[in-house]
Design an enzyme around this catalytic site. Sequence first.
Site, PDB file in Angstrom:
ATOM      1  N   LYS A  43       4.092   7.357  -9.250  1.00 27.32           N
ATOM      2  CA  LYS A  43       3.187   6.719 -10.211  1.00 27.32           C
ATOM      3  C   LYS A  43       2.702   7.749 -11.237  1.00 27.32           C
ATOM      4  O   LYS A  43       2.619   7.457 -12.427  1.00 27.32           O
ATOM      5  CB  LYS A  43       1.960   6.136  -9.497  1.00 27.32           C
ATOM      6  N   ASP A  99      -3.432  -0.230  -8.738  1.00 30.79           N
ATOM      7  CA  ASP A  99      -2.845  -0.851  -7.567  1.00 30.79           C
ATOM      8  C   ASP A  99      -1.742  -1.769  -8.062  1.00 30.79           C
ATOM      9  O   ASP A  99      -1.878  -2.387  -9.121  1.00 30.79           O
ATOM     10  CB  ASP A  99      -3.895  -1.647  -6.779  1.00 30.79           C
ATOM     11  N   THR A 100      -0.643  -1.791  -7.326  1.00 24.97           N
ATOM     12  CA  THR A 100       0.481  -2.639  -7.716  1.00 24.97           C
ATOM     13  C   THR A 100       0.853  -3.547  -6.567  1.00 24.97           C
ATOM     14  O   THR A 100       1.016  -3.092  -5.432  1.00 24.97           O
ATOM     15  CB  THR A 100       1.693  -1.773  -8.130  1.00 24.97           C
TER      16      THR A 100
HETATM   17  P1  ITT Z   1      -1.824   4.808  -4.198  1.00 23.40           P
HETATM   18  O1  ITT Z   1      -2.523   3.664  -3.507  1.00 23.40           O
HETATM   19  O2  ITT Z   1      -2.221   6.146  -3.673  1.00 23.40           O
HETATM   20  O3  ITT Z   1      -1.902   4.720  -5.703  1.00 23.40           O
HETATM   21  P2  ITT Z   1       0.567   3.592  -3.029  1.00 23.40           P
HETATM   22  O4  ITT Z   1       2.021   3.958  -3.001  1.00 23.40           O
HETATM   23  O5  ITT Z   1      -0.132   3.339  -1.719  1.00 23.40           O
HETATM   24  O6  ITT Z   1      -0.230   4.696  -3.875  1.00 23.40           O
HETATM   25  P3  ITT Z   1       0.046   0.845  -3.815  1.00 23.40           P
HETATM   26  O7  ITT Z   1      -1.001   0.654  -2.778  1.00 23.40           O
HETATM   27  O8  ITT Z   1      -0.232   0.346  -5.194  1.00 23.40           O
HETATM   28  O9  ITT Z   1       0.431   2.365  -3.994  1.00 23.40           O
HETATM   29  O10 ITT Z   1       1.380   0.230  -3.241  1.00 23.40           O
HETATM   30  C1  ITT Z   1       2.284  -0.309  -4.045  1.00 23.40           C
HETATM   31  C2  ITT Z   1       3.658  -0.222  -3.413  1.00 23.40           C
HETATM   32  O11 ITT Z   1       4.456  -1.137  -4.175  1.00 23.40           O
HETATM   33  C3  ITT Z   1       4.318   1.137  -3.570  1.00 23.40           C
HETATM   34  O12 ITT Z   1       4.163   1.966  -2.481  1.00 23.40           O
HETATM   35  C4  ITT Z   1       5.790   0.745  -3.764  1.00 23.40           C
HETATM   36  O13 ITT Z   1       6.394   0.494  -2.528  1.00 23.40           O
HETATM   37  C5  ITT Z   1       5.670  -0.554  -4.514  1.00 23.40           C
HETATM   38  N1  ITT Z   1       5.696  -0.329  -5.961  1.00 23.40           N
HETATM   39  C6  ITT Z   1       4.649  -0.037  -6.781  1.00 23.40           C
HETATM   40  N2  ITT Z   1       5.062   0.127  -8.033  1.00 23.40           N
HETATM   41  C7  ITT Z   1       6.398  -0.051  -8.023  1.00 23.40           C
HETATM   42  C8  ITT Z   1       7.391   0.004  -8.999  1.00 23.40           C
HETATM   43  O14 ITT Z   1       7.114   0.297 -10.262  1.00 23.40           O
HETATM   44  N3  ITT Z   1       8.649  -0.242  -8.630  1.00 23.40           N
HETATM   45  C9  ITT Z   1       8.950  -0.532  -7.376  1.00 23.40           C
HETATM   46  N4  ITT Z   1       8.082  -0.587  -6.369  1.00 23.40           N
HETATM   47  C10 ITT Z   1       6.798  -0.345  -6.689  1.00 23.40           C
END
Ligand code: ITT
Length: 193
Positions: free
Chosen positions: A15, A71-72
């Site tokens: 990210k 968050d995604t």
């Molecule tokens: P932070 O909370 O520390 O920011 P995280 O990896 O835990 O990092 P999230 O809780 O937002 O992040 O989880 C989102 C998940 O969705 C991430 O781990 C990926 O598996 C997936 N993801 C997020 N953005 C993506 C993208 O652009 N392309 C593909 N998968 C994505």
Amino acid sequence: MNKQKLVFATSNSNKVKEVQAILGDNFEIVSLKDLGCFEEIPETQDTVKGNALQKAWYVVEKYNISCFAEDTGFEVDALGGEPGIYAARYAGEEKNAEANMALVLKKMKGVEERTAKFRTVIALVLDKEEYTFEGILKGTISTQKMGTNGFGYDPLFIPDGYSQSFGQIDVNVKNAISHRAKAVNQLKKFLTN
Ligand code: ITT
């Protein structure tokens, strides 16, 4: 012009790379590692927006600084919106992208309706005021992994208007059209004005 420094409250280095590339040279991201923060930030809300705000406020209160978090969620229509906010941990606490993709492919085996979307919310807390920016990108789920670019579910996700997955598409193209780009560009506009 001096670079504007911004703390990005994430532990996901993919990210950081994408957001730095989208923000461009006028901004410099300071990561949690740079602040000496290596802990897991709590993420216990039931919406993408709620989790983004929770992560940002946690760092603001702990370090007494302004920052943004994101968050995604990954929402597959035929799975009732799963994995949704559980995207990172869909197949287990170890946050394994291969296992997460395998679980989606298994659940989607033989399913014809393959539409899905990514939803990113950026929460900015600036001088104790909060602002949020949302980006959504629609597409479909492939029947097998395609390519190795990107991270997370990228090898399975074919954005609308393309025939290749984000695993195959150049990262610069992803950064021009993605859910994250849509949210980051709103953040950039806000910070520039
Ligand atoms: P932070 O909370 O520390 O920011 P995280 O990896 O835990 O990092 P999230 O809780 O937002 O992040 O989880 C989102 C998940 O969705 C991430 O781990 C990926 O598996 C997936 N993801 C997020 N953005 C993506 C993208 O652009 N392309 C593909 N998968 C994505």
